[in-house]
Design a protein around this motif. Structure first.
Motif, PDB file in Angstrom:
ATOM      1  N   VAL A 153      38.310  49.479 -14.276  1.00  0.00           N
ATOM      2  CA  VAL A 153      37.929  50.664 -12.942  1.00  0.00           C
ATOM      3  C   VAL A 153      37.164  50.367 -11.778  1.00  0.00           C
ATOM      4  O   VAL A 153      35.857  50.468 -12.168  1.00  0.00           O
ATOM      5  N   ILE A 154      37.218  49.264 -11.136  1.00  0.00           N
ATOM      6  CA  ILE A 154      36.136  48.978 -10.228  1.00  0.00           C
ATOM      7  C   ILE A 154      36.189  49.968  -8.722  1.00  0.00           C
ATOM      8  O   ILE A 154      37.212  50.373  -8.132  1.00  0.00           O
ATOM      9  N   VAL A 155      35.155  50.159  -8.514  1.00  0.00           N
ATOM     10  CA  VAL A 155      34.627  51.563  -7.029  1.00  0.00           C
ATOM     11  C   VAL A 155      33.794  50.645  -6.472  1.00  0.00           C
ATOM     12  O   VAL A 155      32.200  50.595  -6.415  1.00  0.00           O
ATOM     13  N   LEU A 156      34.569  49.655  -5.464  1.00  0.00           N
ATOM     14  CA  LEU A 156      33.124  49.083  -4.042  1.00  0.00           C
ATOM     15  C   LEU A 156      32.759  51.237  -3.879  1.00  0.00           C
ATOM     16  O   LEU A 156      33.028  51.386  -2.993  1.00  0.00           O
ATOM     17  N   MET A 157      31.382  50.482  -3.143  1.00  0.00           N
ATOM     18  CA  MET A 157      30.207  51.206  -2.360  1.00  0.00           C
ATOM     19  C   MET A 157      30.579  50.324  -1.162  1.00  0.00           C
ATOM     20  O   MET A 157      29.436  49.623  -0.986  1.00  0.00           O
ATOM     21  N   HIS A 158      30.728  51.284   0.199  1.00  0.00           N
ATOM     22  CA  HIS A 158      30.511  51.133   1.020  1.00  0.00           C
ATOM     23  C   HIS A 158      29.653  51.726   1.804  1.00  0.00           C
ATOM     24  O   HIS A 158      29.516  52.578   1.908  1.00  0.00           O
ATOM     25  N   TYR A 159      28.741  51.079   2.358  1.00  0.00           N
ATOM     26  CA  TYR A 159      27.163  51.164   3.318  1.00  0.00           C
ATOM     27  C   TYR A 159      26.856  50.675   4.483  1.00  0.00           C
ATOM     28  O   TYR A 159      27.249  49.030   4.796  1.00  0.00           O
ATOM     29  N   ALA A 160      26.367  50.785   5.726  1.00  0.00           N
ATOM     30  CA  ALA A 160      26.215  50.498   6.597  1.00  0.00           C
ATOM     31  C   ALA A 160      25.074  49.442   6.920  1.00  0.00           C
ATOM     32  O   ALA A 160      24.445  50.152   5.770  1.00  0.00           O
ATOM     33  N   GLU A 161      24.806  49.264   7.763  1.00  0.00           N
ATOM     34  CA  GLU A 161      23.163  48.347   7.541  1.00  0.00           C
ATOM     35  C   GLU A 161      22.194  49.278   7.152  1.00  0.00           C
ATOM     36  O   GLU A 161      21.374  48.678   6.808  1.00  0.00           O
ATOM     37  N   ASP A 162      21.707  50.620   7.560  1.00  0.00           N
ATOM     38  CA  ASP A 162      21.063  51.090   7.854  1.00  0.00           C
ATOM     39  C   ASP A 162      21.348  52.139   6.185  1.00  0.00           C
ATOM     40  O   ASP A 162      19.731  52.628   5.945  1.00  0.00           O
ATOM     41  N   GLY A 163      22.042  51.615   5.364  1.00  0.00           N
ATOM     42  CA  GLY A 163      22.166  52.270   4.142  1.00  0.00           C
ATOM     43  C   GLY A 163      22.770  53.784   4.114  1.00  0.00           C
ATOM     44  O   GLY A 163      23.039  53.830   3.042  1.00  0.00           O
ATOM     45  N   THR A 164      23.706  53.900   5.200  1.00  0.00           N
ATOM     46  CA  THR A 164      24.229  55.223   5.310  1.00  0.00           C
ATOM     47  C   THR A 164      25.384  54.790   4.445  1.00  0.00           C
ATOM     48  O   THR A 164      25.996  54.010   4.554  1.00  0.00           O
ATOM     49  N   GLN A 165      26.333  55.519   3.090  1.00  0.00           N
ATOM     50  CA  GLN A 165      26.852  55.925   2.941  1.00  0.00           C
ATOM     51  C   GLN A 165      28.141  55.884   3.682  1.00  0.00           C
ATOM     52  O   GLN A 165      28.193  56.984   4.208  1.00  0.00           O
ATOM     53  N   LEU A 166      29.715  54.686   3.688  1.00  0.00           N
ATOM     54  CA  LEU A 166      30.239  55.327   4.522  1.00  0.00           C
ATOM     55  C   LEU A 166      31.710  54.944   3.227  1.00  0.00           C
ATOM     56  O   LEU A 166      32.748  56.183   3.856  1.00  0.00           O
ATOM     57  N   GLY A 167      31.297  54.909   2.538  1.00  0.00           N
ATOM     58  CA  GLY A 167      32.832  55.809   1.885  1.00  0.00           C
ATOM     59  C   GLY A 167      32.322  55.099  -0.184  1.00  0.00           C
ATOM     60  O   GLY A 167      31.952  53.935  -0.094  1.00  0.00           O
ATOM     61  N   ARG A 168      33.406  55.472  -1.469  1.00  0.00           N
ATOM     62  CA  ARG A 168      34.134  54.825  -2.520  1.00  0.00           C
ATOM     63  C   ARG A 168      35.465  54.008  -2.103  1.00  0.00           C
ATOM     64  O   ARG A 168      35.860  54.982  -1.807  1.00  0.00           O
ATOM     65  N   GLU A 169      35.365  53.178  -2.767  1.00  0.00           N
ATOM     66  CA  GLU A 169      36.783  52.375  -2.821  1.00  0.00           C
ATOM     67  C   GLU A 169      37.518  52.431  -3.977  1.00  0.00           C
ATOM     68  O   GLU A 169      36.874  50.628  -4.242  1.00  0.00           O
ATOM     69  N   ARG A 170      38.327  52.464  -4.481  1.00  0.00           N
ATOM     70  CA  ARG A 170      38.902  51.983  -5.932  1.00  0.00           C
ATOM     71  C   ARG A 170      39.591  51.751  -5.585  1.00  0.00           C
ATOM     72  O   ARG A 170      40.383  51.516  -5.096  1.00  0.00           O
ATOM     73  N   LEU A 171      39.388  49.342  -6.166  1.00  0.00           N
ATOM     74  CA  LEU A 171      39.960  48.775  -6.009  1.00  0.00           C
ATOM     75  C   LEU A 171      41.406  48.958  -6.842  1.00  0.00           C
ATOM     76  O   LEU A 171      41.371  49.609  -8.100  1.00  0.00           O
ATOM     77  N   VAL A 172      42.747  48.717  -7.110  1.00  0.00           N
ATOM     78  CA  VAL A 172      43.758  48.981  -7.620  1.00  0.00           C
ATOM     79  C   VAL A 172      44.449  48.138  -7.676  1.00  0.00           C
ATOM     80  O   VAL A 172      44.401  46.735  -6.971  1.00  0.00           O
ATOM     81  N   ASP A 173      44.634  47.379  -8.749  1.00  0.00           N
ATOM     82  CA  ASP A 173      46.378  45.757  -8.342  1.00  0.00           C
ATOM     83  C   ASP A 173      45.205  44.532  -9.012  1.00  0.00           C
ATOM     84  O   ASP A 173      45.403  44.080  -8.074  1.00  0.00           O
ATOM     85  N   LEU A 174      44.336  45.211  -9.365  1.00  0.00           N
ATOM     86  CA  LEU A 174      42.925  43.516  -9.153  1.00  0.00           C
ATOM     87  C   LEU A 174      43.234  43.099 -10.650  1.00  0.00           C
ATOM     88  O   LEU A 174      42.502  44.463 -11.773  1.00  0.00           O
ATOM     89  N   ASP A 175      42.856  42.520 -11.195  1.00  0.00           N
ATOM     90  CA  ASP A 175      41.894  42.163 -12.317  1.00  0.00           C
ATOM     91  C   ASP A 175      40.661  41.777 -12.382  1.00  0.00           C
ATOM     92  O   ASP A 175      39.452  41.526 -11.508  1.00  0.00           O
ATOM     93  N   PRO A 176      39.439  43.132 -12.913  1.00  0.00           N
ATOM     94  CA  PRO A 176      38.601  43.269 -13.369  1.00  0.00           C
ATOM     95  C   PRO A 176      37.942  42.316 -13.586  1.00  0.00           C
ATOM     96  O   PRO A 176      36.198  42.877 -13.626  1.00  0.00           O
ATOM     97  N   GLU A 177      37.857  41.627 -14.515  1.00  0.00           N
ATOM     98  CA  GLU A 177      37.201  40.250 -14.768  1.00  0.00           C
ATOM     99  C   GLU A 177      36.400  39.945 -14.527  1.00  0.00           C
ATOM    100  O   GLU A 177      34.976  38.846 -15.112  1.00  0.00           O
ATOM    101  N   PRO A 178      36.434  39.068 -12.723  1.00  0.00           N
ATOM    102  CA  PRO A 178      35.284  39.046 -11.882  1.00  0.00           C
ATOM    103  C   PRO A 178      34.308  40.359 -11.968  1.00  0.00           C
ATOM    104  O   PRO A 178      33.263  39.269 -11.873  1.00  0.00           O
TER     105      PRO A 178
END
Length: 181
Positions: free
Chosen positions: A134-159
């Protein structure tokens, strides 16, 4: 965040509050993070950073360290590699102070210093990976403010598994890094 993702922040793939807590309760073997930023501005942590900079003190009994100990006791591993380029930002000075407690609580914290080792092909994107699936991308603004956590679906986790392997291979344990100075 990628262009056009603004509309997704409220969708089912965006983990907030209870959904994020649930992700932490349901992993079975491992949780691993790639951290790439020199500054994070996440909720109540801002006051903790300011207090650390003023006093040199951190909260030695944090909720996070309690959670790390519980995961370790249950046989689950938690780890991270933080990529850095010195000099350390004020935030990283604070985070390094906290890493001592994290390591004591069972987290495998490693540092990949790009001034000593070139980037081996890691993305500029923070992410958490749970059970190498399960991969969850952590999204931040340029100043480091957290914008959100996006769980990727239908994705090969190998990379992402490969990113983890590369990061671990090219980094050193936190305590070893700070001992070298």
């Amino acid at each position: 965040m990628r262009p056009g993702d603004e509309k997704l922040r409220s969708g089912e793939n965006w983990l907030t509050g209870e959904a994020w807590d649930a992700q932490w309760r349901k992993f079975e073997r491992s949780a691993w993070r790639l951290e790439t930023l020199p500054v994070y501005r996440v909720g109540p942590e801002t006051g903790k950073v300011e207090r650390f900079l003023a006093t040199g003190e951190i909260n030695r009994s944090s909720r996070w360290s309690t959670e790390l100990r519980a995961h370790a006791a249950a046989g689950r591993t938690v780890g991270r590699v933080h990529t850095i380029t010195p000099p350390l930002s004020d935030y990283l000075k604070y985070e390094f102070a906290c890493y001592h407690e994290n390591v004591e609580a069972g987290e495998e914290v490693r540092i990949l210093d790009f001034s000593r080792t070139p980037n081996p092909g890691l993305p500029d994107q923070d992410f958490w990976m749970f059970d190498d699936e399960v991969i969850v991308l952590m999204h931040y603004a340029e100043d480091g403010t957290q914008l959100g956590r996006e769980r990727l679906v239908d994705l090969d986790p190998e990379p992402y598994v490969r990113y983890k392997e590369l990061a671990i291979q090219h980094s050193i344990p936190f305590l070893e890094y700070v001992a070298k100075g």
